[in-house]
Design a protein around this motif. Structure first.
Motif, PDB file in Angstrom:
ATOM      1  N   LEU A  76       0.820  -1.208   0.000  1.00 22.56           N
ATOM      2  CA  LEU A  76       0.000   0.000   0.000  1.00 22.56           C
ATOM      3  C   LEU A  76       0.856   1.262   0.000  1.00 22.56           C
ATOM      4  N   ASN A  77       0.334   2.279  -0.657  1.00 23.50           N
ATOM      5  CA  ASN A  77       0.940   3.603  -0.658  1.00 23.50           C
ATOM      6  C   ASN A  77      -0.211   4.590  -0.502  1.00 23.50           C
ATOM      7  N   LEU A  78      -0.365   5.146   0.703  1.00 22.86           N
ATOM      8  CA  LEU A  78      -1.512   6.020   0.957  1.00 22.86           C
ATOM      9  C   LEU A  78      -1.429   7.325   0.175  1.00 22.86           C
ATOM     10  N   GLU A  79      -0.222   7.790  -0.128  1.00 26.33           N
ATOM     11  CA  GLU A  79      -0.124   8.977  -0.983  1.00 26.33           C
ATOM     12  C   GLU A  79      -0.782   8.695  -2.335  1.00 26.33           C
ATOM     13  N   PHE A  80      -0.512   7.511  -2.884  1.00 28.27           N
ATOM     14  CA  PHE A  80      -1.124   7.142  -4.164  1.00 28.27           C
ATOM     15  C   PHE A  80      -2.646   7.066  -4.041  1.00 28.27           C
ATOM     16  N   LEU A  81      -3.142   6.404  -2.996  1.00 24.29           N
ATOM     17  CA  LEU A  81      -4.595   6.287  -2.837  1.00 24.29           C
ATOM     18  C   LEU A  81      -5.230   7.665  -2.680  1.00 24.29           C
ATOM     19  N   SER A  82      -4.574   8.556  -1.946  1.00 27.15           N
ATOM     20  CA  SER A  82      -5.104   9.901  -1.748  1.00 27.15           C
ATOM     21  C   SER A  82      -5.195  10.654  -3.073  1.00 27.15           C
ATOM     22  N   ARG A  83      -4.144  10.562  -3.880  1.00 25.97           N
ATOM     23  CA  ARG A  83      -4.158  11.246  -5.179  1.00 25.97           C
ATOM     24  C   ARG A  83      -5.159  10.586  -6.135  1.00 25.97           C
ATOM     25  N   LEU A  84      -5.250   9.266  -6.085  1.00 29.72           N
ATOM     26  CA  LEU A  84      -6.183   8.557  -6.961  1.00 29.72           C
ATOM     27  C   LEU A  84      -7.622   8.966  -6.667  1.00 29.72           C
ATOM     28  N   PHE A  85      -8.016   8.939  -5.395  1.00 26.81           N
ATOM     29  CA  PHE A  85      -9.408   9.233  -5.057  1.00 26.81           C
ATOM     30  C   PHE A  85      -9.738  10.715  -5.210  1.00 26.81           C
ATOM     31  N   ALA A  86      -8.719  11.577  -5.214  1.00 28.80           N
ATOM     32  CA  ALA A  86      -8.961  12.991  -5.494  1.00 28.80           C
ATOM     33  C   ALA A  86      -9.346  13.199  -6.960  1.00 28.80           C
ATOM     34  N   ARG A  87      -8.989  12.241  -7.833  1.00 23.69           N
ATOM     35  CA  ARG A  87      -9.273  12.358  -9.266  1.00 23.69           C
ATOM     36  C   ARG A  87     -10.420  11.459  -9.715  1.00 23.69           C
ATOM     37  N   LEU A  88     -10.588  10.351  -9.036  1.00 21.39           N
ATOM     38  CA  LEU A  88     -11.539   9.337  -9.489  1.00 21.39           C
ATOM     39  C   LEU A  88     -12.976   9.778  -9.222  1.00 21.39           C
TER      40      LEU A  88
ATOM     41  N   PRO B  21     -22.111  -5.575  -2.661  1.00 16.44           N
ATOM     42  CA  PRO B  21     -22.322  -4.892  -1.377  1.00 16.44           C
ATOM     43  C   PRO B  21     -21.707  -5.606  -0.182  1.00 16.44           C
ATOM     44  N   THR B  22     -21.436  -6.907  -0.313  1.00 13.98           N
ATOM     45  CA  THR B  22     -20.820  -7.636   0.804  1.00 13.98           C
ATOM     46  C   THR B  22     -19.353  -7.974   0.529  1.00 13.98           C
ATOM     47  N   GLY B  23     -18.845  -7.601  -0.633  1.00  9.39           N
ATOM     48  CA  GLY B  23     -17.473  -7.946  -0.997  1.00  9.39           C
ATOM     49  C   GLY B  23     -16.451  -7.220  -0.130  1.00  9.39           C
ATOM     50  N   GLY B  24     -15.480  -7.962   0.379  1.00  5.23           N
ATOM     51  CA  GLY B  24     -14.477  -7.365   1.261  1.00  5.23           C
ATOM     52  C   GLY B  24     -13.642  -6.306   0.574  1.00  5.23           C
ATOM     53  N   TYR B  25     -13.238  -6.529  -0.676  1.00  6.94           N
ATOM     54  CA  TYR B  25     -12.398  -5.559  -1.379  1.00  6.94           C
ATOM     55  C   TYR B  25     -13.202  -4.327  -1.763  1.00  6.94           C
ATOM     56  N   ALA B  26     -14.457  -4.508  -2.158  1.00  8.33           N
ATOM     57  CA  ALA B  26     -15.311  -3.363  -2.481  1.00  8.33           C
ATOM     58  C   ALA B  26     -15.536  -2.507  -1.245  1.00  8.33           C
ATOM     59  N   ARG B  27     -15.767  -3.139  -0.099  1.00 10.00           N
ATOM     60  CA  ARG B  27     -16.003  -2.383   1.135  1.00 10.00           C
ATOM     61  C   ARG B  27     -14.737  -1.658   1.586  1.00 10.00           C
ATOM     62  N   ARG B  28     -13.582  -2.288   1.424  1.00 13.22           N
ATOM     63  CA  ARG B  28     -12.331  -1.602   1.767  1.00 13.22           C
ATOM     64  C   ARG B  28     -12.102  -0.410   0.842  1.00 13.22           C
ATOM     65  N   ALA B  29     -12.426  -0.570  -0.446  1.00  9.91           N
ATOM     66  CA  ALA B  29     -12.284   0.549  -1.381  1.00  9.91           C
ATOM     67  C   ALA B  29     -13.190   1.705  -0.974  1.00  9.91           C
ATOM     68  N   ALA B  30     -14.430   1.389  -0.593  1.00  8.45           N
ATOM     69  CA  ALA B  30     -15.367   2.428  -0.173  1.00  8.45           C
ATOM     70  C   ALA B  30     -14.881   3.108   1.108  1.00  8.45           C
ATOM     71  N   PHE B  31     -14.381   2.297   2.037  1.00  7.74           N
ATOM     72  CA  PHE B  31     -13.838   2.869   3.276  1.00  7.74           C
ATOM     73  C   PHE B  31     -12.690   3.817   2.971  1.00  7.74           C
ATOM     74  N   PHE B  32     -11.708   3.373   2.165  1.00  8.18           N
ATOM     75  CA  PHE B  32     -10.555   4.220   1.852  1.00  8.18           C
ATOM     76  C   PHE B  32     -10.995   5.505   1.151  1.00  8.18           C
ATOM     77  N   TYR B  33     -11.974   5.403   0.257  1.00  2.00           N
ATOM     78  CA  TYR B  33     -12.437   6.601  -0.448  1.00  2.00           C
ATOM     79  C   TYR B  33     -12.976   7.624   0.549  1.00  2.00           C
ATOM     80  N   GLU B  34     -13.873   7.205   1.423  1.00  2.00           N
ATOM     81  CA  GLU B  34     -14.478   8.159   2.354  1.00  2.00           C
ATOM     82  C   GLU B  34     -13.468   8.649   3.389  1.00  2.00           C
ATOM     83  N   TRP B  35     -12.593   7.759   3.840  1.00  2.00           N
ATOM     84  CA  TRP B  35     -11.606   8.143   4.859  1.00  2.00           C
ATOM     85  C   TRP B  35     -10.614   9.152   4.294  1.00  2.00           C
ATOM     86  N   LEU B  36     -10.167   8.942   3.067  1.00  2.00           N
ATOM     87  CA  LEU B  36      -9.148   9.806   2.476  1.00  2.00           C
ATOM     88  C   LEU B  36      -9.717  11.133   1.979  1.00  2.00           C
ATOM     89  N   THR B  37     -10.916  11.111   1.428  1.00  2.00           N
ATOM     90  CA  THR B  37     -11.472  12.337   0.845  1.00  2.00           C
ATOM     91  C   THR B  37     -12.347  13.113   1.818  1.00  2.00           C
TER      92      THR B  37
END
Length: 521
Positions: free
Chosen positions: A69-81, A94-110
């Motif tokens: 993981l690189n949180l700088e990358f995730l932060s820049r990615l979600f700022a554009r996506l 809706p129950t997928g672990g990777y989808a839920r982690r993606a949603a969590f990271f999006y809201e947490w970072l942005t």
């Protein structure tokens, strides 16, 4: 022909993302599955059957599964996506672990909510990050919306990361507690405790040497006193009150600038032609929220490996540079404080890391080099984003003409700095310090005790006079100097009352210092 990239590298390519801190994993399509690691960079080759869909969803899931993981990358990615891409994924899974982690990271970072319903209450929780491979919060926050355990070490405002690697490949991580225990076994607790005062003074003096300041005795003693009084004994050293206490103890009551900075700061040097800027610290508007987040990281990670914690907190602090003055010394104070607070070393024992750093040209160069792991690429990315303009007085009283124009862009790197290299570095410094600096000091004290005993077998006299004899003889190649003869004429002057004993004293001291190990192994 360039190889077909997968995972986070492919997403960076698709969205035109440039990073201060590079992605450490490069995944690509190849004929067979292979993995190589060189200087912390991992190359993974995957047969075509592993290639995901060429989309955000496909490559993000691949990255979460297989890459560092690189949180700088995730932060820049979600700022554009577009948020709709994440929302669409969670709607389909809706129950997928990777989808839920993606949603969590999006809201947490942005800090922005997705247009998506909460996860059903009967779905099991998943961890945000793998706590076996990263420095992680020891008591995660449960995010009920996505059924995710937020075990990230820090907060959105400041979340440094440390990658530990696989558990079977951690020979690099030094066990400080075991190293100190072995010293205790070899030399005894009494000898180790007696060495503490000198080690504290040595750490203080070396800390000034790192900052290229002279051996100013008052300041050295003041810093040594601060280490002795506060190391391992402060519950919240990173909150404003704690930092103010440390600043006063380190800088003295007559310091001009105390408190959290409210002005821009850069690390550099002046030349005849211009100011040379080596690093620009986070803009003043970010300092208070980042410092608060760092204090929370220190709390959230209590119980994790003490060396990793010390590296994360101390180096995050020095890159944040939250004070107008005293940042470097408090950065190095925090290393000893956290080791003591985590009970890796007793609170009254100082591990003189600064002495190891400042003791040789190589030690100083290695320290500068680890600081440049972040500062150099940061300055390469922002070389054209600062200038020296009109002079102004800032709210903290600092007068400056320094201006930085890329805070919004730079905050992705400042907030999500990767301190893995710094944990490796500190672990090596601690190993060298405990097994060399501290062991040698204990040996020296033991030999000095043996030399005192040798003197007192011949003639009883106070310890300070015995120590004077030991120092003088060892520094003058076992000959009696005129200074020693004048200081103790009763023994070393030919007309002295005890002159007949002086040869036995010289021989006894020499044998103790050259032949004995003094309470050692």
């Amino acid at each position: 022909m360039s190889p077909t990239l997968l995972g986070f590298q492919r997403l960076a390519q698709m969205h035109g993302i440039s990073l201060v801190q590079p992605l450490r994993t490069r995944s690509q399509v190849g004929s067979s599955r292979q993995r190589t690691v060189v200087d912390g960079h991992e190359l993974q080759t995957w047969p075509a059957r592993y290639q995901p869909a060429d989309s955000f969803r496909g490559h993000f899931e691949f990255g979460l599964k297989h890459e560092r993981l690189n949180l700088e990358f995730l932060s820049r990615l979600f700022a554009r996506l577009p948020a709709t891409e994440v929302a669409a994924w969670i709607a389909e899974e809706p129950t997928g672990g990777y989808a839920r982690r993606a949603a969590f990271f999006y809201e947490w970072l942005t800090g922005q909510p997705l247009d998506a319903p909460d996860t059903a209450a009967n779905v099991g929780y998943v961890d945000a990050i793998d706590s076996t491979q990263y420095l992680a919060a020891q008591r995660p926050d449960r995010v009920r919306r996505w059924r995710v355990n937020n075990n990230l070490p820090g907060m959105r405002d400041f979340c440094p990361m440390v990658y530990l690697g696989r558990e079977d490949a951690r020979d690099w991580l030094y066990n400080v507690a075991e190293g100190v225990r072995q010293l205790d076994d070899a030399y005894g607790p009494e000898l180790l405790l007696r060495s503490a005062a000198w080690l504290t003074f040595k750490e203080s003096r070396a800390s000034f040497a790192i900052e290229h300041e002279g051996d100013q005795q008052d300041r050295v003693r003041r810093f040594a006193a601060a280490i002795g009084e506060f190391s391992g004994r402060m519950e919240q050293p990173l909150l404003p009150d704690g930092l103010h206490t440390l600043q006063k103890a380190v800088l003295g009551e007559r310091a001009l600038r105390l408190g959290i900075r409210r002005s821009p700061v850069f690390v550099g040097q002046s030349t005849f032609l211009a100011q040379v800027v080596h690093y620009i610290a986070p803009s003043e508007a970010l300092v208070s929220p980042m410092l608060s987040a760092l204090a929370q990281l220190e709390e959230r990670t209590r119980g994790a490996d003490p060396v990793v914690r010390a590296a994360a907190v101390a180096f995050a602090f020095v890159y944040l540079h939250p004070l107008v003055d005293g940042n470097g010394r408090i950065h190095r104070f925090l290393i000893n404080h956290l080791l003591a607070a985590d009970q890796a070393v007793p609170a009254n024992i100082v591990v003189p890391v600064s002495a190891t750093i400042a003791g040789t040209a190589r030690g100083r160069a290695n320290y500068d080099q680890v600081l440049e792991v972040f500062s150099r690429p940061f300055m390469q990315s922002h070389a054209g984003d600062y200038r020296f303009g009109t002079q102004r007085t800032c709210p903290d009283g600092v007068v400056t003409n320094f201006e930085f124009s890329a805070t919004d862009e730079a905050q992705h790197a400042w907030r999500f700095i990767d301190l893995t290299a710094h944990a490796f570095y500190l672990s090596g410094v601690l190993r060298q310090t405990v097994e060399n600096e501290m062991a040698q000091e204990a040996q020296a004290l033991g030999r000095n005790d043996a030399a005192r005993a040798a003197i007192k077998q011949v003639l009883e006299l106070p310890n300070d006079e015995a120590d004077l004899i030991i120092r003088s003889l060892s520094q003058s190649d076992w000959t009696v100097s005129n200074k020693l003869r004048k200081a103790l004429p009763e023994i070393f002057d030919e007309a002295g009352q005890h002159h007949a004993l002086h040869a036995r004293i010289v021989a006894g001291v020499r044998e103790a210092l050259e032949g004995g190990r003094g309470g050692g192994q």
